[in-house]
Scaffold this motif. Structure first.
Motif, PDB file in Angstrom:
ATOM      1  N   ASP A  44       0.965  -1.141  -0.049  1.00 14.60           N
ATOM      2  CA  ASP A  44      -0.086   0.072   0.221  1.00 14.60           C
ATOM      3  C   ASP A  44       0.947   1.259  -0.135  1.00 14.60           C
ATOM      4  O   ASP A  44       0.643   2.124  -0.459  1.00 14.60           O
ATOM      5  CB  ASP A  44      -0.873   0.069   1.165  1.00 14.60           C
ATOM      6  N   VAL A  45       2.130   1.476   0.483  1.00 14.53           N
ATOM      7  CA  VAL A  45       2.723   2.318   0.879  1.00 14.53           C
ATOM      8  C   VAL A  45       3.451   2.726  -0.482  1.00 14.53           C
ATOM      9  O   VAL A  45       3.423   3.772  -0.971  1.00 14.53           O
ATOM     10  CB  VAL A  45       3.775   2.300   2.137  1.00 14.53           C
ATOM     11  N   SER A  46       4.015   1.501  -1.117  1.00 12.95           N
ATOM     12  CA  SER A  46       4.687   1.708  -2.399  1.00 12.95           C
ATOM     13  C   SER A  46       3.527   2.096  -3.305  1.00 12.95           C
ATOM     14  O   SER A  46       3.814   2.917  -4.269  1.00 12.95           O
ATOM     15  CB  SER A  46       5.134   0.177  -2.786  1.00 12.95           C
ATOM     16  N   ALA A  47       2.245   1.650  -3.200  1.00 14.52           N
ATOM     17  CA  ALA A  47       1.146   1.939  -4.173  1.00 14.52           C
ATOM     18  C   ALA A  47       1.060   3.666  -4.311  1.00 14.52           C
ATOM     19  O   ALA A  47       0.745   4.101  -5.274  1.00 14.52           O
ATOM     20  CB  ALA A  47      -0.108   1.453  -4.168  1.00 14.52           C
ATOM     21  N   TYR A  48       0.919   4.088  -2.925  1.00 15.37           N
ATOM     22  CA  TYR A  48       0.962   5.606  -2.663  1.00 15.37           C
ATOM     23  C   TYR A  48       2.204   6.325  -3.511  1.00 15.37           C
ATOM     24  O   TYR A  48       1.776   7.227  -4.355  1.00 15.37           O
ATOM     25  CB  TYR A  48       1.098   5.927  -1.424  1.00 15.37           C
ATOM     26  N   TRP A  49       3.398   5.889  -3.221  1.00 14.63           N
ATOM     27  CA  TRP A  49       4.379   6.451  -3.916  1.00 14.63           C
ATOM     28  C   TRP A  49       4.465   6.267  -5.416  1.00 14.63           C
ATOM     29  O   TRP A  49       4.700   7.286  -6.342  1.00 14.63           O
ATOM     30  CB  TRP A  49       5.814   6.229  -3.224  1.00 14.63           C
ATOM     31  N   ASP A  50       3.801   5.145  -5.857  1.00 14.54           N
ATOM     32  CA  ASP A  50       3.927   5.002  -7.212  1.00 14.54           C
ATOM     33  C   ASP A  50       2.921   5.966  -7.891  1.00 14.54           C
ATOM     34  O   ASP A  50       2.991   6.402  -9.202  1.00 14.54           O
ATOM     35  CB  ASP A  50       3.409   3.614  -7.651  1.00 14.54           C
TER      36      ASP A  50
END
Length: 188
Positions: A44-50
């Motif tokens: 989820d954190v990675s999806a935010y930054w992406d």
């Protein structure tokens, strides 16, 4: 404000304790229209930054250790809830329930700011690092990516985690105005 985080995870209990404290911040008419999107898993954190920081921009990003924060909390508010609340019998006399334009100050953002500040102070008290930052032009993309209802507006995002040493930002180097410059007693 912390801009460098370790990747050490935070317990769900501490995240919920911080949000529980923050949701007790003032709320106009006790509208309680704030809701929290918690991104506390690596995907989820990675999806935010992406969604908000392209790979190309990451190469020159001034705070790469910010991307290590294990938690991002995004505070959302539903301004329409204020209209509904101020149409109730105890508030209808204010006429603020007629339209969002009737509000001389958009208290949904004021209430959001109070909740953010409460969360930041609670994180500091818990020995954690925190950074508040805006979504700016990414609000719609974040809303869509994480399924936030269209009536909600983002107050901003808060990165949470354990601090790592880092350099001061330009903003942190600016001195605060002295107290005598900001207090006016009896007259301006």
């Amino acid at each position: 404000m912390t801009r460098a985080f370790s990747t050490d995870p935070l317990d769900v209990e501490i995240i919920e304790e911080l949000i529980d404290l923050a949701r007790r911040a003032p709320s106009a008419g006790n509208t309680a229209a704030l809701e929290w999107l918690v991104l506390d898993t690596a995907p989820d954190v990675s999806a935010y930054w992406d969604t908000t920081l392209t790979q190309e921009r990451r190469a020159d990003f001034a705070w790469p250790s910010l991307l290590s924060a294990p938690v991002i909390v995004i505070l959302w508010v539903d301004p329409v809830a204020y209209l509904k609340r101020y149409n109730e019998s105890d508030k209808a006399h204010t006429t603020l329930g007629e339209s969002l334009d009737a509000w001389p100050v958009p208290y949904w953002f004021v209430d959001g700011g109070a909740a953010v500040q409460t969360l930041l102070l609670a994180a500091q008290d818990a020995g954690l690092g925190a950074l508040f930052f805006g979504l700016f032009e990414h609000e719609s993309a974040v809303r869509e990516r994480f399924g936030v209802p269209p009536s909600f507006r983002a107050i901003g995002a808060i990165a949470l985690g354990h601090r790592r040493p880092d350099r001061l930002s330009q903003s942190q180097r600016r001195p605060r105005r002295v107290l005598d410059e900001v207090i006016h007693r009896g007259e301006w």
